[in-house]
Design an enzyme around this catalytic site. Structure first.
Site, PDB file in Angstrom:
ATOM      1  N   ILE A 192       0.828  -1.202   0.000  1.00 47.45           N
ATOM      2  CA  ILE A 192       0.000   0.000   0.000  1.00 47.45           C
ATOM      3  C   ILE A 192       0.865   1.256   0.000  1.00 47.45           C
ATOM      4  O   ILE A 192       1.961   1.262   0.556  1.00 47.45           O
ATOM      5  CB  ILE A 192      -0.982  -0.001   1.200  1.00 47.45           C
ATOM      6  CG1 ILE A 192      -1.965   1.172   1.109  1.00 47.45           C
ATOM      7  CG2 ILE A 192      -0.251  -0.057   2.525  1.00 47.45           C
ATOM      8  CD1 ILE A 192      -3.150   1.082   2.059  1.00 47.45           C
ATOM      9  N   CYS A 193       0.350   2.293  -0.632  1.00 48.09           N
ATOM     10  CA  CYS A 193       0.926   3.630  -0.629  1.00 48.09           C
ATOM     11  C   CYS A 193       2.307   3.638  -1.283  1.00 48.09           C
ATOM     12  O   CYS A 193       2.444   3.450  -2.483  1.00 48.09           O
ATOM     13  CB  CYS A 193       0.936   4.166   0.800  1.00 48.09           C
ATOM     14  SG  CYS A 193       1.164   5.941   0.937  1.00 48.09           S
ATOM     15  N   HIS A 194       3.374   3.843  -0.512  1.00 47.26           N
ATOM     16  CA  HIS A 194       4.738   3.815  -1.044  1.00 47.26           C
ATOM     17  C   HIS A 194       5.344   2.404  -0.997  1.00 47.26           C
ATOM     18  O   HIS A 194       6.446   2.194  -1.487  1.00 47.26           O
ATOM     19  CB  HIS A 194       5.639   4.778  -0.262  1.00 47.26           C
ATOM     20  CG  HIS A 194       5.355   6.214  -0.551  1.00 47.26           C
ATOM     21  ND1 HIS A 194       4.290   6.894   0.016  1.00 47.26           N
ATOM     22  CD2 HIS A 194       5.988   7.112  -1.346  1.00 47.26           C
ATOM     23  CE1 HIS A 194       4.286   8.137  -0.418  1.00 47.26           C
ATOM     24  NE2 HIS A 194       5.305   8.300  -1.249  1.00 47.26           N
TER      25      HIS A 194
END
Length: 189
Positions: A111-113
């Site tokens: 998730i995300c980075h």
């Protein structure tokens, strides 16, 4: 609580700078589904979390990366936070650990980075993924098709953009971990 992930051990790889909610919410979702989340840091030392714009409570890991093998786990979670994957992608052991889940056809959730680790592990060619928008070019350059969606599932790989996506991310993550190995996951590694 359910037993969807009963007898499933899920690795959660973090370093300093992980986004607090992107660790805590998936770990709780794994527990709520009856699974066993195992928090791993490169050196076995506690890792400092990040909450939006400041340091948060440090987390004590369950294991150090040295001495763990993907064979012992049924899936992998890669939380985001800008610093977390940036530290991890410079650690050859962490990169090998991530890549081994793909080689074994095991589900991975990032998730995300967190998908920066997938770039470094060279497992994105021909996949459709999402992430924090600033990673778009990196993911495309690594051979992925990037889309701006809440959650994307591609052959055992679950990706999401940000903490607001955690409910959808966790639902799909638990589904993929419950399904187990994906032959197509291995073929793309």
């Amino acid at each position: 609580m359910t037993d969807t992930l009963r007898n499933k051990k899920i690795a959660v790889l973090i370093s300093d700078g992980f986004e607090e909610s992107e660790l805590e919410v998936p770990v709780q979702a794994i527990r709520d589904a009856g699974g066993d989340p195992v928090i791993i840091t490169p050196d076995g030392q506690r890792a400092k979390g990040w909450e939006h714009d400041h340091w948060s409570t440090p987390v004590d890991p369950d294991r150090a990366l040295d001495g763990v093998d993907a064979d012992a786990f049924d899936g992998l979670v890669l939380p985001g936070g800008v610093m977390n994957p940036d530290h991890l992608r410079q650690n050859e052991g962490a990169v090998r650990f991530v890549r081994s889940f793909f080689e074994e056809g095991k589900p991975v959730a990032a998730i995300c980075h967190g998908p920066w680790m997938l770039v470094e592990a060279d497992v994105l060619r021909g996949r459709t993924v999402t992430s924090w928008p600033s990673l778009r070019t990196d993911l495309r350059n690594a051979g992925a098709s990037w889309v701006d969606e809440e959650v994307v599932v591609d052959r055992g790989l679950v990706t999401s953009r940000k903490p607001d996506d955690l409910p959808a991310f966790c639902r799909k993550m638990v589904e993929e971990f419950a399904e187990g190995r994906h032959r197509a996951q291995r073929a793309s590694a």
